[in-house]
Design a protein around this motif. Structure first.
Motif, mmCIF file in Angstrom:
data_model
loop_
_atom_site.group_PDB
_atom_site.id
_atom_site.type_symbol
_atom_site.label_atom_id
_atom_site.label_comp_id
_atom_site.label_asym_id
_atom_site.label_seq_id
_atom_site.Cartn_x
_atom_site.Cartn_y
_atom_site.Cartn_z
ATOM 1 N N THR A 196 0.856 -1.188 0.000
ATOM 2 C CA THR A 196 0.000 0.000 0.000
ATOM 3 C C THR A 196 0.892 1.237 0.000
ATOM 4 O O THR A 196 2.016 1.208 0.507
ATOM 5 C CB THR A 196 -0.982 0.001 1.187
ATOM 6 O OG1 THR A 196 -1.864 1.109 1.082
ATOM 7 C CG2 THR A 196 -0.277 0.072 2.529
ATOM 8 N N TYR A 197 0.396 2.291 -0.635
ATOM 9 C CA TYR A 197 1.121 3.563 -0.723
ATOM 10 C C TYR A 197 0.429 4.558 0.193
ATOM 11 O O TYR A 197 -0.797 4.694 0.150
ATOM 12 C CB TYR A 197 1.132 4.077 -2.159
ATOM 13 C CG TYR A 197 1.977 3.235 -3.094
ATOM 14 C CD1 TYR A 197 3.241 3.648 -3.480
ATOM 15 C CD2 TYR A 197 1.512 2.015 -3.578
ATOM 16 C CE1 TYR A 197 4.016 2.883 -4.332
ATOM 17 C CE2 TYR A 197 2.291 1.233 -4.422
ATOM 18 C CZ TYR A 197 3.541 1.674 -4.796
ATOM 19 O OH TYR A 197 4.316 0.910 -5.638
ATOM 20 N N VAL A 208 0.465 8.546 1.943
ATOM 21 C CA VAL A 208 0.985 9.918 1.912
ATOM 22 C C VAL A 208 1.390 10.284 3.349
ATOM 23 O O VAL A 208 0.568 10.739 4.146
ATOM 24 C CB VAL A 208 -0.071 10.904 1.371
ATOM 25 C CG1 VAL A 208 0.521 12.317 1.306
ATOM 26 C CG2 VAL A 208 -0.555 10.478 -0.010
ATOM 27 N N ARG A 254 5.957 3.679 0.303
ATOM 28 C CA ARG A 254 5.421 2.362 -0.052
ATOM 29 C C ARG A 254 5.629 1.454 1.156
ATOM 30 O O ARG A 254 6.759 1.298 1.629
ATOM 31 C CB ARG A 254 6.143 1.792 -1.275
ATOM 32 C CG ARG A 254 5.644 0.384 -1.651
ATOM 33 C CD ARG A 254 6.233 -0.104 -2.968
ATOM 34 N NE ARG A 254 7.659 0.045 -2.990
ATOM 35 C CZ ARG A 254 8.352 0.656 -3.965
ATOM 36 N NH1 ARG A 254 7.737 1.112 -5.018
ATOM 37 N NH2 ARG A 254 9.655 0.771 -3.890
ATOM 38 N N PRO A 260 -5.416 -6.774 4.334
ATOM 39 C CA PRO A 260 -5.913 -5.584 3.616
ATOM 40 C C PRO A 260 -6.796 -4.705 4.504
ATOM 41 O O PRO A 260 -6.771 -3.475 4.382
ATOM 42 C CB PRO A 260 -6.717 -6.180 2.457
ATOM 43 C CG PRO A 260 -6.091 -7.515 2.219
ATOM 44 C CD PRO A 260 -5.704 -8.014 3.591
ATOM 45 N N LYS A 261 -7.580 -5.315 5.404
ATOM 46 C CA LYS A 261 -8.421 -4.520 6.312
ATOM 47 C C LYS A 261 -7.542 -3.712 7.259
ATOM 48 O O LYS A 261 -7.756 -2.512 7.474
ATOM 49 C CB LYS A 261 -9.327 -5.438 7.141
ATOM 50 C CG LYS A 261 -10.310 -6.226 6.314
ATOM 51 C CD LYS A 261 -11.166 -7.124 7.190
ATOM 52 C CE LYS A 261 -12.067 -7.969 6.305
ATOM 53 N NZ LYS A 261 -12.832 -8.949 7.070
ATOM 54 N N SER A 297 -5.505 -1.054 5.275
ATOM 55 C CA SER A 297 -6.374 0.026 4.778
ATOM 56 C C SER A 297 -6.705 0.979 5.919
ATOM 57 O O SER A 297 -6.777 2.196 5.730
ATOM 58 C CB SER A 297 -7.675 -0.552 4.200
ATOM 59 O OG SER A 297 -7.443 -1.267 3.004
ATOM 60 N N GLY A 298 -6.890 0.413 7.129
ATOM 61 C CA GLY A 298 -7.171 1.245 8.298
ATOM 62 C C GLY A 298 -5.973 2.087 8.699
ATOM 63 O O GLY A 298 -6.102 3.264 9.047
ATOM 64 N N LYS A 303 -3.622 3.140 6.698
ATOM 65 C CA LYS A 303 -3.493 4.206 5.687
ATOM 66 C C LYS A 303 -4.501 5.338 5.946
ATOM 67 O O LYS A 303 -4.130 6.514 5.913
ATOM 68 C CB LYS A 303 -3.697 3.599 4.289
ATOM 69 C CG LYS A 303 -3.701 4.601 3.134
ATOM 70 C CD LYS A 303 -3.753 3.859 1.800
ATOM 71 C CE LYS A 303 -4.243 4.742 0.652
ATOM 72 N NZ LYS A 303 -3.327 5.827 0.293
ATOM 73 N N SER A 304 -5.751 4.990 6.218
ATOM 74 C CA SER A 304 -6.763 6.017 6.506
ATOM 75 C C SER A 304 -6.351 6.867 7.691
ATOM 76 O O SER A 304 -6.462 8.094 7.665
ATOM 77 C CB SER A 304 -8.119 5.372 6.826
ATOM 78 O OG SER A 304 -8.689 4.798 5.692
ATOM 79 N N GLU A 310 -3.471 9.202 6.826
ATOM 80 C CA GLU A 310 -3.766 10.218 5.810
ATOM 81 C C GLU A 310 -4.870 11.175 6.218
ATOM 82 O O GLU A 310 -4.871 12.342 5.812
ATOM 83 C CB GLU A 310 -4.138 9.543 4.485
ATOM 84 C CG GLU A 310 -2.940 8.884 3.829
ATOM 85 C CD GLU A 310 -3.243 8.271 2.479
ATOM 86 O OE1 GLU A 310 -2.300 8.041 1.710
ATOM 87 O OE2 GLU A 310 -4.423 8.010 2.186
ATOM 88 N N THR A 311 -5.846 10.690 6.971
ATOM 89 C CA THR A 311 -7.009 11.538 7.267
ATOM 90 C C THR A 311 -7.167 11.787 8.760
ATOM 91 O O THR A 311 -7.997 12.614 9.151
ATOM 92 C CB THR A 311 -8.325 10.889 6.757
ATOM 93 O OG1 THR A 311 -8.609 9.734 7.562
ATOM 94 C CG2 THR A 311 -8.213 10.462 5.303
ATOM 95 N N LEU A 362 -10.717 3.622 9.903
ATOM 96 C CA LEU A 362 -11.910 3.089 9.237
ATOM 97 C C LEU A 362 -12.918 2.712 10.313
ATOM 98 O O LEU A 362 -12.539 2.412 11.445
ATOM 99 C CB LEU A 362 -11.547 1.837 8.423
ATOM 100 C CG LEU A 362 -10.775 2.080 7.129
ATOM 101 C CD1 LEU A 362 -10.357 0.747 6.527
ATOM 102 C CD2 LEU A 362 -11.621 2.852 6.127
#
Lengths: 156, 142
Positions: free
Chosen positions: A13-14, A16, A107, A131-132, A135-136, A138-139, A142-143, A147
């Motif tokens: 996963t990439y 920011v 990365r 992936p779950k 993905s969490g 990364k969220s 970034e934000t 999740l």
């Protein structure tokens, strides 16, 4: 029994953010509880040290030892899942985190090594869960928001 | 498509958004330009129509045919690149999870004898592109 030479499964996963922030998010319990199904990481993350991940009620979910640590680029740990009775006797696996700085963007590569003697369902378990989790992660980075909690069998 | 193999899962990512928001980010050029190496889709997204990914300079190096488009849940298309005879079929699904986020999955189906080099293109590209899509969607699209 032996771990395969090549990873059984890889997730990329990439994100920011900076490598240091990813390292902190991977290793600090205040971060991990927000994306790793409420689990808290616990270790000094030095090569040879033990590490464990605890559930909200204090029981150990998974544990192992730190095989390699080169903050904020590389972390390799052995991994035994112990919170389920059925998994305690299984040979340990290995997880390797690699963080590459692409300049404002990183990365994150997570490699899963699963013992050769275990069937494909164990590879699938990792392929469903990571992936779950990532993905969490990364969220969150970034934000600032994780999740929504997953309605998942991994929830206790 | 004749001669094409079984779908193989290439990538899964979870996104804090609705399926409609993810569909828009996946298909509308104003969004894809932000994460798909500056490219925008040019197509009407109807089954049987052609599609191409148009670069900022107007050039095209990826194109194909829409096989099925069921917004906001799934998309199936052939995927071709300029300079190679090899191509694949790509299937993308956008599923709401029970707790209000979206699971986006990408499968590729390859021709018999497809080279690992060709498959590596997808293995390398999807994580980068879909990480970017997630970032664009979660920063907010209206």
């Amino acid at each position: 029994m032996a771990l395969p030479e090549k990873p059984s499964w890889v997730y990329v996963t990439y994100i920011v953010t900076s490598p240091e922030k990813i390292w902190t998010a991977l290793t600090d319990p205040e971060w991990s509880v927000q994306y790793f199904f409420g689990r808290a990481m616990d270790s000094d993350w030095l090569p040879g040290s033990p590490w464990r991940m605890t559930l909200e009620d204090g029981r150990t979910d998974s544990q192992g030892s730190v095989l390699e640590a080169d903050p904020p680029r590389l972390l390799a740990v052995s991994w035994s899942v112990v919170w389920m009775e059925s998994m305690r006797e299984l040979p340990p696996g290995k997880v390797v985190y690699r963080i590459d700085d692409l300049g404002g963007l990183c990365r994150l590569t997570v490699e899963n090594y699963i013992d050769d003697t275990l069937g494909p369902e164990w590879v699938k378990g990792g392929a469903d869960g990571w992936p779950k989790i990532l993905s969490g992660l990364k969220s969150l980075l970034e934000t600032g928001r994780p999740l929504p909690a997953f309605d998942s069998g991994m929830k206790v | 498509v004749a001669g094409i193999g079984a779908p193989e899962l290439f990538y899964v990512i979870y996104i804090a958004a609705t399926p409609e928001q993810v569909w828009r980010a996946l298909t509308e050029p104003q969004f894809t330009r932000q994460y798909f190496r500056g490219r925008g889709f040019d197509t009407d997204w109807q089954a049987g129509s052609g599609w191409k990914l148009v670069k900022a300079d107007g050039g095209v190096d990826e194109y194909g045919e829409i096989l099925e488009a069921l917004p906001p849940g799934s998309l199936r298309m052939t995927w071709r690149g300029v300079g190679t005879e090899e191509y694949c079929e790509v299937r993308i699904t956008i599923e709401p999870t029970r707790d209000g986020q979206v699971k986006l999955s990408v499968w590729e189906s390859h021709l018999e004898g497809a080279t690992e080099e060709f498959k590596d293109g997808g293995r390398y590209t999807w994580p980068m592109v879909l990480s970017g899509l997630k970032n664009v969607v979660e920063r907010g699209i209206s």
